[in-house]
Write a protein that holds these residues in place. Structure first.
Motif, PDB file in Angstrom:
ATOM      1  N   PHE A 426      51.701  44.688  40.145  1.00 14.92           N
ATOM      2  CA  PHE A 426      50.285  44.330  40.101  1.00 14.92           C
ATOM      3  C   PHE A 426      49.558  45.214  39.089  1.00 14.92           C
ATOM      4  O   PHE A 426      49.962  46.352  38.829  1.00 14.92           O
ATOM      5  CB  PHE A 426      49.626  44.470  41.477  1.00 14.92           C
ATOM      6  N   SER A 428      45.213  45.711  37.714  1.00 15.44           N
ATOM      7  CA  SER A 428      43.838  45.202  37.843  1.00 15.44           C
ATOM      8  C   SER A 428      43.483  44.321  36.648  1.00 15.44           C
ATOM      9  O   SER A 428      44.133  44.390  35.599  1.00 15.44           O
ATOM     10  CB  SER A 428      42.876  46.384  37.877  1.00 15.44           C
ATOM     11  N   ASP A 460      51.817  38.023  40.633  1.00 18.22           N
ATOM     12  CA  ASP A 460      50.948  36.846  40.671  1.00 18.22           C
ATOM     13  C   ASP A 460      51.118  35.983  39.429  1.00 18.22           C
ATOM     14  O   ASP A 460      50.204  35.255  39.057  1.00 18.22           O
ATOM     15  CB  ASP A 460      49.482  37.269  40.846  1.00 18.22           C
TER      16      ASP A 460
HETATM   17  C1  LIG Z   1      46.327  39.202  29.861  1.00 16.92           C
HETATM   18  C2  LIG Z   1      46.043  38.679  31.250  1.00 16.92           C
HETATM   19  C3  LIG Z   1      47.021  38.044  31.987  1.00 16.92           C
HETATM   20  C4  LIG Z   1      46.749  37.532  33.248  1.00 16.92           C
HETATM   21  N1  LIG Z   1      47.750  36.909  33.965  1.00 16.92           N
HETATM   22  C5  LIG Z   1      47.477  36.378  35.170  1.00 16.92           C
HETATM   23  C6  LIG Z   1      48.484  35.701  35.910  1.00 16.92           C
HETATM   24  O1  LIG Z   1      49.619  35.557  35.489  1.00 16.92           O
HETATM   25  N2  LIG Z   1      48.152  35.211  37.145  1.00 16.92           N
HETATM   26  C7  LIG Z   1      46.888  35.332  37.659  1.00 16.92           C
HETATM   27  O2  LIG Z   1      46.644  34.869  38.766  1.00 16.92           O
HETATM   28  N3  LIG Z   1      45.925  35.944  36.965  1.00 16.92           N
HETATM   29  C8  LIG Z   1      46.164  36.468  35.740  1.00 16.92           C
HETATM   30  N4  LIG Z   1      45.169  37.099  35.058  1.00 16.92           N
HETATM   31  C9  LIG Z   1      43.792  37.062  35.581  1.00 16.92           C
HETATM   32  C10 LIG Z   1      43.343  38.242  36.453  1.00 16.92           C
HETATM   33  O3  LIG Z   1      43.604  39.446  35.818  1.00 16.92           O
HETATM   34  C11 LIG Z   1      43.988  38.240  37.826  1.00 16.92           C
HETATM   35  O4  LIG Z   1      43.839  36.989  38.424  1.00 16.92           O
HETATM   36  C12 LIG Z   1      43.333  39.266  38.750  1.00 16.92           C
HETATM   37  O5  LIG Z   1      43.431  40.538  38.200  1.00 16.92           O
HETATM   38  C13 LIG Z   1      44.027  39.240  40.080  1.00 16.92           C
HETATM   39  O6  LIG Z   1      43.466  40.168  40.943  1.00 16.92           O
HETATM   40  P1  LIG Z   1      42.542  39.692  42.146  1.00 16.92           P
HETATM   41  O7  LIG Z   1      43.205  38.601  42.891  1.00 16.92           O
HETATM   42  O8  LIG Z   1      42.157  40.888  42.909  1.00 16.92           O
HETATM   43  O9  LIG Z   1      41.330  39.075  41.348  1.00 16.92           O
HETATM   44  P2  LIG Z   1      39.758  38.913  41.721  1.00 16.92           P
HETATM   45  O10 LIG Z   1      39.030  39.677  40.709  1.00 16.92           O
HETATM   46  O11 LIG Z   1      39.528  39.248  43.128  1.00 16.92           O
HETATM   47  O12 LIG Z   1      39.510  37.383  41.464  1.00 16.92           O
HETATM   48  C14 LIG Z   1      39.742  36.382  42.467  1.00 16.92           C
HETATM   49  C15 LIG Z   1      40.658  35.326  41.934  1.00 16.92           C
HETATM   50  O13 LIG Z   1      40.080  34.664  40.819  1.00 16.92           O
HETATM   51  C16 LIG Z   1      41.088  34.295  39.889  1.00 16.92           C
HETATM   52  N5  LIG Z   1      40.826  34.948  38.602  1.00 16.92           N
HETATM   53  C17 LIG Z   1      40.047  36.016  38.362  1.00 16.92           C
HETATM   54  N6  LIG Z   1      40.013  36.287  37.046  1.00 16.92           N
HETATM   55  C18 LIG Z   1      40.798  35.374  36.455  1.00 16.92           C
HETATM   56  C19 LIG Z   1      41.168  35.131  35.107  1.00 16.92           C
HETATM   57  N7  LIG Z   1      40.720  35.878  34.095  1.00 16.92           N
HETATM   58  N8  LIG Z   1      41.997  34.106  34.852  1.00 16.92           N
HETATM   59  C20 LIG Z   1      42.449  33.319  35.844  1.00 16.92           C
HETATM   60  N9  LIG Z   1      42.140  33.506  37.133  1.00 16.92           N
HETATM   61  C21 LIG Z   1      41.322  34.521  37.433  1.00 16.92           C
HETATM   62  C22 LIG Z   1      42.403  34.774  40.464  1.00 16.92           C
HETATM   63  O14 LIG Z   1      43.017  33.714  41.114  1.00 16.92           O
HETATM   64  C23 LIG Z   1      41.978  35.854  41.440  1.00 16.92           C
HETATM   65  O15 LIG Z   1      42.878  36.011  42.485  1.00 16.92           O
HETATM   66  C24 LIG Z   1      45.440  37.637  33.787  1.00 16.92           C
HETATM   67  C25 LIG Z   1      44.456  38.295  33.044  1.00 16.92           C
HETATM   68  C26 LIG Z   1      44.754  38.806  31.800  1.00 16.92           C
HETATM   69  C27 LIG Z   1      43.669  39.502  31.020  1.00 16.92           C
END
Ligand SMILES: Cc1cc2nc3c(=O)[nH]c(=O)nc-3n(C[C@H](O)[C@H](O)[C@H](O)COP(=O)(O)OP(=O)(O)OC[C@H]3O[C@@H](n4cnc5c(N)ncnc54)[C@H](O)[C@@H]3O)c2cc1C
Length: 670
Positions: A426, A428, A460
């Motif tokens: 994981f 952030s 994820d």
């Molecule tokens: C280079 C890069 C690669 C990434 N790869 C993935 C990946 O493979 N899978 C993934 O689920 N997310 C990815 N993300 C988006 C995001 O970083 C993660 O969803 C997030 O950090 C997951 O933590 P959280 O569930 O606590 O997110 P929170 O901040 O709590 O957001 C809630 C939900 O919103 C969605 N979300 C939030 N930001 C994004 C975003 N930028 N793009 C798409 N969905 C988002 C996710 O489903 C997340 O669980 C990526 C971002 C970057 C910059």
């Protein structure tokens, strides 16, 4: 016409008329007339034509529910459709497809490293337990779905195969192969693929369809929210106990493959095939629907953390700064619309604020990436990205890339984030943005390598979000507001003010005092200070100097900071000279003049170092002071205006009085 062409889906999926589609739209709900199941209901549901389905003789009892990235029983349209079609005679199947455990296309990493493989096994195990509780079981196979499902269909004489519709390249290829292999059977069962609630909004509900999807997220959001807003379909309840019949006699359920079985082809080193949870992990992620629902419940109802999401979401350390829903969403342990509805319920029963809206906003971002992936197709994986820009010169420097992967770039935010990813699966969102920007903008390394490394390591990993975010970071996505270069030093200082995150993952930096100005660029620390920090020498020096920002203001502040560092270094060298002199003299006594000079150099050095540290705080205090001054001046203005207002009123009143009673005026005057 709301034709299927506009969804931009492969031609074999284009079918049905708009009228047909609109009539059958509530197909996701249970209890619809049976006939609708066999109609072409939407562009994402089936390979065969309505006529073929209607003419087919349905003599066989069992149907297959093929689980893909929808490993749950709650709000699962595919499972419910299978239950309805088979009247409970369902063979729930999950295939560990060896292709998902192979090597990536470009950099040849294992597609799935140990953390995600472990998480996936837990998800499947949990799903099996849920299905057992409902009176059925999960058939688990380690093999290609096209082979496994056709064999099962033939063995059990299945009439239909239900699965969720995916949109990315590899997944659609599997669907095509499965369709072909089923069609080759003597009594071919029909393949019905439907949108499996993987997004908060159903693509059929978008007013202009996926083909007309706005490129910019802001505009996409406006489309969703304009009046009347696009509805979020209601989540479906899990099947009732007894809705599923037991599996037929003689069907082997199969065991969940071990980590070794899954990974032995792609990961030769045995030690890397097992996953040990790191105590420093943000959350002890456990796969499965049970854990997913528990997390959603905790984040919303138990801890009320959602209430502050907007202010904490850019954090780096800890379990609750963000929701951490992503790993469960990626495996379909919980559906996005289920979470969406839960947030709405929270807003109704507790309170709606910017934070609750922000979480819905993030889920919309996720939807947007998924719909864009549908629209742009294979371009998502090409070097030029969806924008097709080939004017960048990408490097393929293995050494630099390995330093990035292993967290040895010399920039603490990048290194801490990459080590966290490696150890826990994981990272952030702030970390992801920073490391992606560093790889692309500073190292200029092929963005696809970075995306593949994430694909390999992330718990994820979600093909649409991952490649969508990477192409955005590289300035190759379709959203015009991209291409930000993030300053990884400033990001570190802003989001980890006291360096706690850096210290958590980089033990080499432990001795640097808390809140030290140079925490996020230790190579710039004055030599004397470096010498006092144990183990700091073990931390790698940066092999690439970060490029300065073109922004004039940033460049100016950077120059100022540089000059402070130079001053500090000057003072440093003066002190060194004195130390050297003292050593050379090797005498215990020192003249007054020498002592004065020595003291003076030490005072200068200390004050410079302090001013360097405080320079982070200066803007904050300046802003606070400015804010206070602004408030005071506004209050003064209001006071003055009120006074003035009173004065005018009085003046007017006295004028009116004098107009009404002119004689009195005379009297008064007298
Ligand atoms: C280079 C890069 C690669 C990434 N790869 C993935 C990946 O493979 N899978 C993934 O689920 N997310 C990815 N993300 C988006 C995001 O970083 C993660 O969803 C997030 O950090 C997951 O933590 P959280 O569930 O606590 O997110 P929170 O901040 O709590 O957001 C809630 C939900 O919103 C969605 N979300 C939030 N930001 C994004 C975003 N930028 N793009 C798409 N969905 C988002 C996710 O489903 C997340 O669980 C990526 C971002 C970057 C910059």
């Amino acid at each position: 016409m709301r034709g299927f062409m506009r969804h931009g889906v492969p031609s074999m999926l284009k079918h049905g008329s708009g009228a047909e589609r609109s009539r059958t739209r509530p197909i996701d709900g249970i209890g619809q007339p049976r006939v609708w199941r066999y109609r072409r209901v939407c562009s994402f549901c089936s390979f065969r034509t309505c006529d073929e389905l209607r003419n087919g003789v349905e003599t066989r009892r069992y149907v297959i529910a093929w689980f893909r990235a929808d490993l749950r029983v709650r709000d699962n349209p595919v499972l419910l459709a299978a239950i309805r079609a088979g009247k409970g005679h369902v063979l729930p199947v999950y295939c560990f497809d060896p292709r998902s455990f192979g090597l990536t296309d470009q950099a040849k990493f294992p597609k799935c490293a140990a953390p995600r493989a472990q998480f996936l096994r837990e998800c499947v195990e949990d799903l099996r337990n849920s299905l057992r509780a409902l009176g059925s079981d999960l058939i688990v196979r380690h093999g290609r779905p096209e082979a496994v499902l056709s064999e099962l269909a033939e063995q059990c004489g299945c009439s239909q195969v239900f699965g969720s519709k995916e949109v990315a390249r590899d997944e659609t290829r599997v669907e095509e192969k499965l369709n072909a292999s089923l069609a080759a059977l003597e009594n071919p069962p029909e393949l019905t693929l439907r949108w499996g609630a993987s997004t908060m909004f159903h693509p059929d509900d978008l007013p202009d369809g996926v083909a007309q999807l706005p490129n910019a997220f802001v505009r996409f959001r406006r489309v969703l929210e304009r009046q009347p807003p696009v509805p979020m379909r209601s989540p479906l309840l899990p099947p009732a106990k007894g809705a599923l019949q037991p599996l037929p006699e003689g069907v082997d359920c199969g065991a969940i493959p071990s980590m070794d079985e899954l990974l032995k082809e792609s990961i030769p080193a045995e030690a890397e095939r097992c996953f040990q949870l790191d105590a420093r992990a943000a959350l002890p992620f456990r796969g499965g629907e049970t854990a997913a629902l528990a997390r959603v419940h905790y984040y919303l109802w138990e801890s009320d953390r959602i209430f502050k999401f907007n202010y904490t979401r850019r954090g780096l350390r800890g379990a609750d700064y963000s929701s951490k829903f992503s790993a469960w969403l990626a495996h379909g342990c919980v559906s996005a619309r289920d979470i969406g509805h839960e947030i709405k319920r929270y807003e109704r029963t507790r309170k709606a604020n910017l934070s609750t809206q922000r979480l819905v906003h993030e889920l919309m971002v996720r939807d947007h990436f998924r719909f864009l992936a549908m629209r742009v197709g294979d371009a998502l994986f090409r070097l030029g990205g969806p924008r097709g820009r080939l004017d960048f010169e990408w490097k393929h420097d293995r050494a630099a890339f390995e330093a990035w992967c292993t967290g040895a770039t010399g920039y603490p935010l990048v290194d801490a984030s990459m080590r966290e990813l490696h150890r826990t699966g994981f990272m952030s969102d702030r970390g992801r943005r920073s490391v992606a920007s560093f790889l692309i903008k500073e190292l200029r390394i092929d963005w696809r390598w970075g995306a593949e490394w994430f694909e390999s390591r992330l718990l994820d990993y979600d093909v649409h979000s991952n490649y969508g975010n990477w192409t955005s970071a590289a300035g190759l996505g379709v959203d015009p507001r991209e291409e930000l270069r993030l300053n990884v030093v400033k990001q570190g200082r802003a989001f980890d003010r006291y360096g706690l995150y850096a210290k958590l993952w980089l033990p080499e930096l432990k001795a640097i005092p808390q809140g030290d100005y140079f925490m996020y660029e230790p190579h710039r620390k004055p030599a004397a200070e470096r010498a006092t920090c144990a183990n700091l020498e073990q931390y790698p020096a940066p092999f690439v100097e970060r490029k300065r920002e073109p922004n004039a203001l940033t460049a100016l502040s950077a120059r100022l900071r540089e000059s402070r560092v130079r001053e500090a270094r000057g003072a440093e060298s003066r002190r060194d000279v004195w130390q050297g002199r003292l050593a050379a003299m090797s005498k215990s006594s020192i003249t007054d003049a020498e002592l004065d000079d020595l003291v003076q150099s030490l005072v200068v050095q200390q004050s410079v170092a302090q001013s360097g540290r405080e320079s982070v705080d200066v803007p904050r205090y300046t802003y606070t002071a400015l804010g206070v001054a602004l408030v005071v001046s506004v209050l003064l203005l209001i006071g003055a205006w009120m006074k003035y207002h009173r004065w005018i009123r009085r003046a007017l009143e006295s004028r009116e009085d004098s107009a009404l009673f002119p004689s009195m005026r005379g009297t008064t005057r007298m």
